[in-house]
Design a protein around this motif. Structure first.
Motif, PDB file in Angstrom:
ATOM      1  N   HIS A 139      26.959  31.650 -19.850  1.00 21.15           N
ATOM      2  CA  HIS A 139      26.028  32.284 -18.919  1.00 21.15           C
ATOM      3  C   HIS A 139      26.414  33.744 -18.688  1.00 21.15           C
ATOM      4  O   HIS A 139      27.387  34.265 -19.252  1.00 21.15           O
ATOM      5  CB  HIS A 139      25.955  31.503 -17.608  1.00 21.15           C
ATOM      6  N   THR A 140      25.652  34.403 -17.829  1.00 17.20           N
ATOM      7  CA  THR A 140      25.780  35.844 -17.636  1.00 17.20           C
ATOM      8  C   THR A 140      27.167  36.275 -17.177  1.00 17.20           C
ATOM      9  O   THR A 140      27.732  37.242 -17.699  1.00 17.20           O
ATOM     10  CB  THR A 140      24.721  36.321 -16.619  1.00 17.20           C
ATOM     11  N   GLN A 186      18.587  28.361 -22.036  1.00 18.39           N
ATOM     12  CA  GLN A 186      18.080  29.273 -21.002  1.00 18.39           C
ATOM     13  C   GLN A 186      19.146  30.226 -20.468  1.00 18.39           C
ATOM     14  O   GLN A 186      18.863  31.406 -20.236  1.00 18.39           O
ATOM     15  CB  GLN A 186      17.447  28.465 -19.865  1.00 18.39           C
ATOM     16  N   SER A 187      20.354  29.728 -20.264  1.00 19.83           N
ATOM     17  CA  SER A 187      21.433  30.607 -19.781  1.00 19.83           C
ATOM     18  C   SER A 187      21.726  31.720 -20.782  1.00 19.83           C
ATOM     19  O   SER A 187      21.932  32.879 -20.410  1.00 19.83           O
ATOM     20  CB  SER A 187      22.711  29.803 -19.524  1.00 19.83           C
ATOM     21  N   GLN A 214      19.619  32.909 -23.030  1.00 18.95           N
ATOM     22  CA  GLN A 214      18.467  33.813 -23.070  1.00 18.95           C
ATOM     23  C   GLN A 214      18.584  34.907 -22.005  1.00 18.95           C
ATOM     24  O   GLN A 214      18.189  36.047 -22.227  1.00 18.95           O
ATOM     25  CB  GLN A 214      17.174  33.018 -22.880  1.00 18.95           C
ATOM     26  N   GLU A 215      19.171  34.565 -20.880  1.00 24.47           N
ATOM     27  CA  GLU A 215      19.390  35.550 -19.818  1.00 24.47           C
ATOM     28  C   GLU A 215      20.641  36.387 -20.110  1.00 24.47           C
ATOM     29  O   GLU A 215      20.650  37.606 -19.913  1.00 24.47           O
ATOM     30  CB  GLU A 215      19.543  34.828 -18.469  1.00 24.47           C
ATOM     31  N   LYS A 226      21.000  39.772 -22.395  1.00 25.21           N
ATOM     32  CA  LYS A 226      20.588  41.074 -21.858  1.00 25.21           C
ATOM     33  C   LYS A 226      21.802  41.929 -21.501  1.00 25.21           C
ATOM     34  O   LYS A 226      21.688  43.147 -21.347  1.00 25.21           O
ATOM     35  CB  LYS A 226      19.716  40.873 -20.619  1.00 25.21           C
ATOM     36  N   TYR A 237      14.620  38.476 -26.265  1.00 24.33           N
ATOM     37  CA  TYR A 237      15.301  38.291 -24.979  1.00 24.33           C
ATOM     38  C   TYR A 237      16.159  39.499 -24.585  1.00 24.33           C
ATOM     39  O   TYR A 237      16.415  39.714 -23.400  1.00 24.33           O
ATOM     40  CB  TYR A 237      16.138  37.008 -25.002  1.00 24.33           C
TER      41      TYR A 237
END
Length: 262
Positions: free
Chosen positions: A161-162, A188-189, A191-192, A195, A240
């Motif tokens: 995750h981020t 989903q994690s 995909q964020e 960035k 993304y």
């Protein structure tokens, strides 16, 4: 599209036993000009190096012991990896790291095996191909003693995750992104998180034959992933990250050449 480099292919996997040559040709036809074959134990690393030798400047390999195989690590293992690393086709130490998800090897064995390979990479001034799953905090603790190696290392197949990616980037790592990003459920994690990966730290990979992109059109009946699908993964990463596919291609290729000295 410019030529792509797939930094993580398990081409010695039994799923490719009957058609390795066809898979390589199909990759080349789809713009994947170079591939790095993953070595996950001593035997597999030898097989990967041998296969890479048959395709000069197209295939390369890594030499390492995956945390799943750490229980078999012994005093001779590093000697064998060191011998392998002297071959010009071998461009990194690894796949090495920690995996607390399935614990196929005890934690202590994983950590000893991991640190021995970090020491080897340091001794040989070689890049690192790293694995981390459900072990982020301990992984970072161990690497605190090897921080000079981080900027010459890739955390391969990142699925976190981020907060995790921000930590890895702050430490200097390259981040390898796979078709996990194509999974609308589990991805989903990621995909964020993508960035927050600077373009100059991004690497791309299929991890074939694993992680077939879930949103790939015309999926193969055997459900096998392969390097030829890397352009699809590039498009998803670009979407993304909010950049063009050309930017992902250009930067990831340049990064792979720089890290692995291709």
């Amino acid at each position: 599209m410019k030529k792509l480099i797939d930094i993580g292919v398990n081409l010695t996997d039994k799923q490719f036993a009957k058609d390795q040559e066809v898979v390589v040709e199909r990759a080349l036809e789809n713009g994947v000009s170079q591939m790095i074959l993953t070595g996950s134990n001593v035997k597999g690393s030898k097989e990967a190096a041998k296969l890479a030798k048959a395709y000069p400047n197209v295939l390369f390999s890594t030499a390492g012991i995956h945390p799943h195989d750490a229980k078999g690590f012994n005093s001779n293992s590093i000697h064998e990896l060191k011998q392998l690393a002297s071959q010009k086709e071998v461009v990194a130490i690894g796949e090495c790291g920690l995996d607390f998800n399935r614990m196929f090897s005890p934690q202590q064995a994983q950590e000893q095996c991991f640190e021995a390979q970090l020491d080897l990479a340091k001794e040989l001034s070689m890049p690192l191909f790293l694995h981390e799953r459900d072990a982020h905090d301990r992984f970072c603790e161990i690497f605190a003693d090897y921080l000079t190696l981080a900027e010459h290392a890739v955390v391969h197949c990142f699925t976190g995750h981020t907060a995790e990616v921000k930590k890895y980037v702050s430490m200097g790592f390259y981040i390898g992104v796979t078709g996990w990003i194509c999974d609308e459920r589990r991805g989903q994690s990621l995909q964020e998180a993508v960035k927050y990966i600077p373009l100059d730290r991004l690497l791309i990979e299929t991890d074939a034959p694993y992680l077939l992109p879930r949103n790939l059109e015309n999926k193969p009946k055997n459900r096998r992933n392969e390097p030829a699908f890397l352009p699809h993964i590039v498009r998803e990463i670009a979407k993304y990250m909010g950049v063009s596919s050309e930017e992902v291609t250009e930067h990831s290729t340049e990064n792979a050449r720089r890290l692995f000295r291709l």
